[in-house]
Scaffold this motif. Structure first.
Motif, PDB file in Angstrom:
ATOM      1  N   GLU A   1      52.308  49.540  37.642  1.00 37.46           N
ATOM      2  CA  GLU A   1      51.956  49.482  39.059  1.00 37.46           C
ATOM      3  C   GLU A   1      52.473  48.237  39.754  1.00 37.46           C
TER       4      GLU A   1
ATOM      5  N   HIS B   1      46.749  48.156  49.857  1.00 33.97           N
ATOM      6  CA  HIS B   1      45.307  48.358  49.694  1.00 33.97           C
ATOM      7  C   HIS B   1      44.650  48.854  50.954  1.00 33.97           C
TER       8      HIS B   1
ATOM      9  N   GLU C   1      47.691  59.569  43.230  1.00 33.76           N
ATOM     10  CA  GLU C   1      47.056  58.417  42.591  1.00 33.76           C
ATOM     11  C   GLU C   1      46.514  58.805  41.231  1.00 33.76           C
TER      12      GLU C   1
ATOM     13  N   GLY D   1      47.274  57.101  37.453  1.00 35.57           N
ATOM     14  CA  GLY D   1      46.255  56.673  36.503  1.00 35.57           C
ATOM     15  C   GLY D   1      46.441  57.418  35.187  1.00 35.57           C
TER      16      GLY D   1
ATOM     17  N   GLY E   1      39.773  56.053  36.207  1.00 32.04           N
ATOM     18  CA  GLY E   1      39.282  54.985  37.080  1.00 32.04           C
ATOM     19  C   GLY E   1      38.012  54.385  36.518  1.00 32.04           C
TER      20      GLY E   1
ATOM     21  N   ARG F   1      38.866  51.969  33.810  1.00 38.31           N
ATOM     22  CA  ARG F   1      39.405  50.726  34.373  1.00 38.31           C
ATOM     23  C   ARG F   1      38.297  49.845  34.926  1.00 38.31           C
ATOM     24  N   LEU F   2      37.369  50.502  35.584  1.00 37.90           N
ATOM     25  CA  LEU F   2      36.252  49.746  36.158  1.00 37.90           C
ATOM     26  C   LEU F   2      35.471  49.043  35.062  1.00 37.90           C
TER      27      LEU F   2
ATOM     28  N   ARG G   1      39.558  50.252  45.373  1.00 36.60           N
ATOM     29  CA  ARG G   1      40.215  51.546  45.183  1.00 36.60           C
ATOM     30  C   ARG G   1      41.527  51.358  44.420  1.00 36.60           C
ATOM     31  N   ALA G   2      42.272  50.313  44.819  1.00 38.99           N
ATOM     32  CA  ALA G   2      43.537  50.054  44.145  1.00 38.99           C
ATOM     33  C   ALA G   2      43.306  49.758  42.674  1.00 38.99           C
ATOM     34  N   MET G   3      42.237  49.059  42.377  1.00 40.52           N
ATOM     35  CA  MET G   3      41.942  48.738  40.990  1.00 40.52           C
ATOM     36  C   MET G   3      41.671  50.012  40.197  1.00 40.52           C
ATOM     37  N   LEU G   4      40.889  50.896  40.805  1.00 45.60           N
ATOM     38  CA  LEU G   4      40.600  52.150  40.115  1.00 45.60           C
ATOM     39  C   LEU G   4      41.855  52.988  39.968  1.00 45.60           C
ATOM     40  N   ASP G   5      42.758  52.840  40.941  1.00 39.42           N
ATOM     41  CA  ASP G   5      44.005  53.581  40.841  1.00 39.42           C
ATOM     42  C   ASP G   5      44.956  52.940  39.847  1.00 39.42           C
ATOM     43  N   GLY G   6      44.609  51.735  39.430  1.00 35.86           N
ATOM     44  CA  GLY G   6      45.481  51.032  38.506  1.00 35.86           C
ATOM     45  C   GLY G   6      46.647  50.359  39.174  1.00 35.86           C
TER      46      GLY G   6
END
Lengths: 295, 110
Positions: A31, A38, A48, A52, A59, A62-63, B45-50
């Motif tokens: 990425e 953002h 999206e 991923g 997601g 990742r969280l 959101r960007a984080m969750l999208d990677g």
């Protein structure tokens, strides 16, 4: 959003499309090489999701990775700093909003408008206050006037009561006692005496406990006199309020009441007194036909 | 994790220390906070999208805040400050909602 209906939404990316059918975005490098926007408008969720899926991470994973375990990286520190600033601003704003209501942080034109409104309101209230004060003054004076009128009416009532015989009276005057064994003092004589006293300015009188007023009548009845229907016997005692210096000579004038009675062998005794009380009362009779025309 | 800690520490500091905001900045603070919230949701959101990038996040955060404050400032100068700040809040609110929808899809898969 419109992309809620895309068929891939419900599927986890791992079990999503087979590799050969994946969108081309999946083959893109990591990425970093694709500068994310953002705060731009959201892109298609399927794209999206596809990215991923390329990392084999959801997601949610990742969280979880980002939250635990804590890692001290440059990105984390910078984000922490910015979030600190955000939290600070949030807390300040919430506090100032809840603390001093709407005025703090209000724009200048808003403040001017609020001030104008307050001025208007003050003016309106002042007007109302002035009006109410005027009303109060009016009511006070009118109640004063009513009080004065009531007082005068009461005084008048007392004066008229003395004349009508409905209230007791006292004042200077004379007492006259007629003792008559020969029967010389008949109703005519007593009426003469009353007329004489009235002419001399008598204001209130009673004879043997009967009040003598304008309508009093005397009639002879066996051995005595009826005064307004009350039988009285001798000695006849008159209590008269008036100016003693006028009343006594009026009775004693030559050919007057006293001399006439003395000629008929009756004894008459007239004494002046500084304080005579006339307390015999008479019911005020309401006239049947006559009505006051004063109002 | 540290980022979340930073947010918590910021809120606590704001509540405890009671800093005094300069009068000139005060009208822009609420708009700036909303703009920053928008940036944070975008970043999440960007984080969750990677596709999260700290540089992009910093730039978007700061530019959001500055642009929002600038719009309100301009509106104040033009005499339409109230309306313009309402507009900014509406736009930012829409974006926050759309970002929140994307985040929701990641987290709850629904």
């Amino acid at each position: 959003m419109s992309d809620d209906n895309t068929p891939e939404n419900g599927l986890p990316p791992e079990r999503g499309l087979p590799p050969e059918r994946r969108p081309p975005e999946n083959e893109l490098p990591p990425e970093r090489e694709r500068p994310p926007e953002h705060s731009s408008a959201p892109r298609e969720a399927s794209q999206e999701r596809g990215e991923g899926g390329g990392r084999r991470l959801t997601g949610r994973q990742r969280l979880a990775q980002a939250v635990w375990p804590p890692r001290v990286t440059r990105a984390q520190l910078i984000v922490a700093l910015l979030l600190f600033v955000l939290g600070l601003g949030l807390a300040i704003q919430v506090r100032s909003t809840s603390e001093n209501s709407a005025l703090r942080g209000a724009r200048r034109e808003d403040l001017v408008r609020i001030l104008d409104e307050l001025d208007d309101r003050t003016k309106r209230l002042e007007d109302e206050k002035r009006k109410l004060e005027g009303q109060r003054t009016e009511l006070e004076t009118s109640s004063d006037q009513a009080e004065e009128a009531r007082k005068q009416t009461k005084e008048k009532e007392a004066q008229l009561g003395v004349l009508a015989g409905t209230v007791a009276a006292e004042g200077p005057g004379i007492r006259m006692t007629i003792k008559d064994r020969a029967g010389a003092a008949d109703s005519d004589t007593l009426l003469d005496a009353v007329q004489e006293l009235r002419a001399a300015g008598a204001e209130a009188m009673e004879v043997n406990g009967v009040r003598v007023v304008a309508s009093t009548h005397f009639t002879d009845s066996g051995g005595g006199v009826d005064v307004d229907g009350h039988r009285i016997k001798q000695p006849y005692r008159f209590e008269v309020i008036g100016k003693p210096a006028d009343l006594e000579p009026a009775l004693n004038i030559p050919g007057g009441v006293v001399q006439t009675l003395k000629n008929k062998q009756a004894t008459v005794d007239v004494t002046r007194s500084g304080k005579v009380t006339v307390d015999a009362l008479r019911q005020a009779k309401r006239p049947d036909y006559a009505r006051s025309s004063s109002r | 994790m540290i980022a979340v800690l930073g947010l918590v520490v910021g809120v606590v500091a704001g509540l405890v220390v009671r800093p005094v905001v300069p009068l000139a900045v005060e009208p822009y603070l609420p708009i700036a906070v909303v703009a920053a919230l928008d940036a944070v949701f975008g970043g999440l959101r960007a984080m969750l999208d990677g596709i999260f990038d700290d540089k992009v996040f910093v730039v978007s955060f700061l530019s959001n805040v500055v642009v929002a404050a600038l719009i309100v400032f301009l509106g104040d100068k033009l005499g339409v400050g109230a309306q313009l700040s309402t507009g900014v809040v509406v736009v930012l609110g829409i974006r926050i909602f759309s970002n929140a929808a994307a985040i929701r899809r990641h987290v709850f898969r629904a």
